[in-house]
Design a protein around this motif. Structure first.
Motif, PDB file in Angstrom:
ATOM      1  N   GLN A 288      63.245  29.378  63.094  1.00 17.67           N
ATOM      2  CA  GLN A 288      64.595  29.854  63.398  1.00 17.67           C
ATOM      3  C   GLN A 288      64.551  31.043  64.357  1.00 17.67           C
ATOM      4  O   GLN A 288      65.353  31.133  65.286  1.00 17.67           O
TER       5      GLN A 288
ATOM      6  N   THR B 263      62.621  31.647  66.710  1.00 22.71           N
ATOM      7  CA  THR B 263      62.378  31.263  68.105  1.00 22.71           C
ATOM      8  C   THR B 263      63.672  30.912  68.828  1.00 22.71           C
ATOM      9  O   THR B 263      63.689  30.807  70.050  1.00 22.71           O
ATOM     10  N   THR B 264      64.759  30.739  68.084  1.00 21.69           N
ATOM     11  CA  THR B 264      66.048  30.397  68.697  1.00 21.69           C
ATOM     12  C   THR B 264      66.996  31.584  68.747  1.00 21.69           C
ATOM     13  O   THR B 264      68.167  31.426  69.092  1.00 21.69           O
TER      14      THR B 264
ATOM     15  N   THR C  60      68.847  34.538  70.283  1.00 23.22           N
ATOM     16  CA  THR C  60      69.205  34.892  71.659  1.00 23.22           C
ATOM     17  C   THR C  60      69.693  36.331  71.778  1.00 23.22           C
ATOM     18  O   THR C  60      69.953  36.798  72.884  1.00 23.22           O
TER      19      THR C  60
ATOM     20  N   PHE D 214      71.837  33.241  66.868  1.00 24.23           N
ATOM     21  CA  PHE D 214      70.885  32.146  67.046  1.00 24.23           C
ATOM     22  C   PHE D 214      71.576  31.041  67.843  1.00 24.23           C
ATOM     23  O   PHE D 214      72.791  30.868  67.743  1.00 24.23           O
ATOM     24  N   GLU D 215      70.792  30.276  68.602  1.00 24.93           N
ATOM     25  CA  GLU D 215      71.368  29.210  69.419  1.00 24.93           C
ATOM     26  C   GLU D 215      71.287  27.874  68.682  1.00 24.93           C
ATOM     27  O   GLU D 215      70.205  27.322  68.481  1.00 24.93           O
ATOM     28  N   ARG D 216      72.444  27.376  68.289  1.00 29.43           N
ATOM     29  CA  ARG D 216      72.498  26.136  67.517  1.00 29.43           C
ATOM     30  C   ARG D 216      71.927  24.962  68.305  1.00 29.43           C
ATOM     31  O   ARG D 216      71.233  24.107  67.742  1.00 29.43           O
TER      32      ARG D 216
ATOM     33  N   ARG E 122      69.547  24.857  70.365  1.00 32.77           N
ATOM     34  CA  ARG E 122      68.080  24.879  70.329  1.00 32.77           C
ATOM     35  C   ARG E 122      67.555  24.587  68.934  1.00 32.77           C
ATOM     36  O   ARG E 122      66.466  24.025  68.787  1.00 32.77           O
ATOM     37  N   TRP E 123      68.308  24.978  67.924  1.00 34.72           N
ATOM     38  CA  TRP E 123      67.828  24.799  66.560  1.00 34.72           C
ATOM     39  C   TRP E 123      67.927  23.351  66.077  1.00 34.72           C
ATOM     40  O   TRP E 123      67.007  22.851  65.427  1.00 34.72           O
TER      41      TRP E 123
ATOM     42  N   TYR F   5      75.637  30.781  62.665  1.00 38.99           N
ATOM     43  CA  TYR F   5      74.537  31.210  63.535  1.00 38.99           C
ATOM     44  C   TYR F   5      74.687  32.624  64.080  1.00 38.99           C
ATOM     45  O   TYR F   5      73.740  33.156  64.664  1.00 38.99           O
TER      46      TYR F   5
END
Length: 323
Positions: free
Chosen positions: A102, A104-105, A107, A121-123, A125-126, A197
């Motif tokens: 998680q 790693t996503t 932003t 977090f970028e959905r 990418r996840w 997110y």
């Protein structure tokens, strides 16, 4: 919950002085639910060792439970995302845990230092990562609110791990294990926060300023000094007073408010696990856990909630392997 035990005369005199402080702190919290009646707020010593702040409202009776669950409980059912066992051609990532994947996503880092905090977090990418993760079917019941599981009441704090287990057992329930708690928070999509997110400070009452605590004042938790210190430190809100702080299953206040005891499942590690974080500037996400305290640990921002089997759930997690 059993009625509070009476104080000695000297303790009662000291605790009377807490009311003004508690009311001032309550004024900073979110407004009470519509229709709630005002009442004087004060700190109460419960069973001679735990503490609870009266919310200043008349609490709502325990609410109906979901189908297959007891009163006041939510049914959490679906496929939980699991950590990766080993690298494969299809899943080549160097990091193996859902929590690290998680991250790693993320932003928008608020802070990368421990306890790290991510603002967003970028959905997009996840979801491709989450789609490749192994899953486990889950089906259990969990309290809608932190103990004592009543909308409008503040959570009970200064509770040790065995005491939390015993209080759940009194109700025919059990302390949630860490997998149950995590799944009830993140849902099948494994969202970083119970509501999605993005980190919303007011949505769950997180990122409030840290206040240095007096260890001396808290060392004897049944002493009036502990109540005085709790009134000074407290920045939580009554259960359910932030309606947007709920998971996809409808479980409230899983991040922020108070840390929650759970039962750990990792072989060879202590079972005393805290989940969710509290109101301060800490991780307060669904996956992270605090694994450094023993069963005797009690603290001013530490509570719990209970779980149980669903009718037809079959006790899936009672003998499930650890993540």
């Amino acid at each position: 919950m059993a009625p509070p035990q009476p104080f000695a005369a000297t303790a009662a005199a000291v605790l009377a002085s807490l009311t003004a402080t508690a009311l001032a702190l309550a004024d900073e919290a979110d407004p009470p639910p519509p229709g709630a009646e005002s009442a004087a707020a004060t700190w109460t010593l419960v069973r001679g060792k735990h503490w609870q702040l009266a919310s200043g409202v008349v609490p709502v009776n325990v609410e109906a439970g979901d189908e297959g669950c007891g009163q006041g409980m939510v049914r959490a059912r679906g496929a939980m995302k699991l950590d990766l066992p080993a690298p494969t051609a299809k899943m080549p990532w160097a990091v193996r845990t859902v929590e690290e994947l998680q991250k790693t996503t993320c932003t928008q880092w608020i802070s990368r230092d421990y306890p790290e905090r991510c603002g967003a977090f970028e959905r997009e990418r996840w979801l491709p990562i989450a789609a490749t993760l192994p899953t486990r079917e889950m089906d259990f019941c969990i309290d809608r609110f932190e103990y004592p599981n009543r909308r409008g009441e503040h959570p009970l704090v200064m509770v040790s791990w065995p005491e939390a287990q015993a209080l759940c057992a009194e109700q025919g329930k059990r302390l949630c294990d860490e997998n149950e708690w995590t799944f009830a928070c993140e849902g099948e999509e494994a969202t970083p926060y119970p509501y999605g997110y993005g980190r919303e400070g007011e949505q769950c009452g997180v990122d409030r300023p840290w206040r240095a605590y007096s260890a001396q004042a808290l060392v004897h938790r049944d002493a009036p000094a502990a109540g005085v210190e709790l009134a000074r430190l407290w920045q939580a809100a009554p259960s359910g007073s932030r309606p947007q702080c709920a998971s996809s299953f409808g479980v409230h206040d899983m991040t922020g408010n108070v840390d929650e005891w759970t039962r750990g499942l990792r072989r060879g590690e202590r079972p005393t696990i805290l989940k969710g974080g509290y109101w301060g500037p800490v991780r307060t996400r669904c996956r992270p856990s605090t694994r450094s305290h023993d069963e005797k640990h009690v603290f001013y921002q530490q509570g719990f909630r209970c779980c149980g089997e669903s009718s037809g759930g079959g006790g899936v997690l009672a003998s499930a392997p650890p993540l």
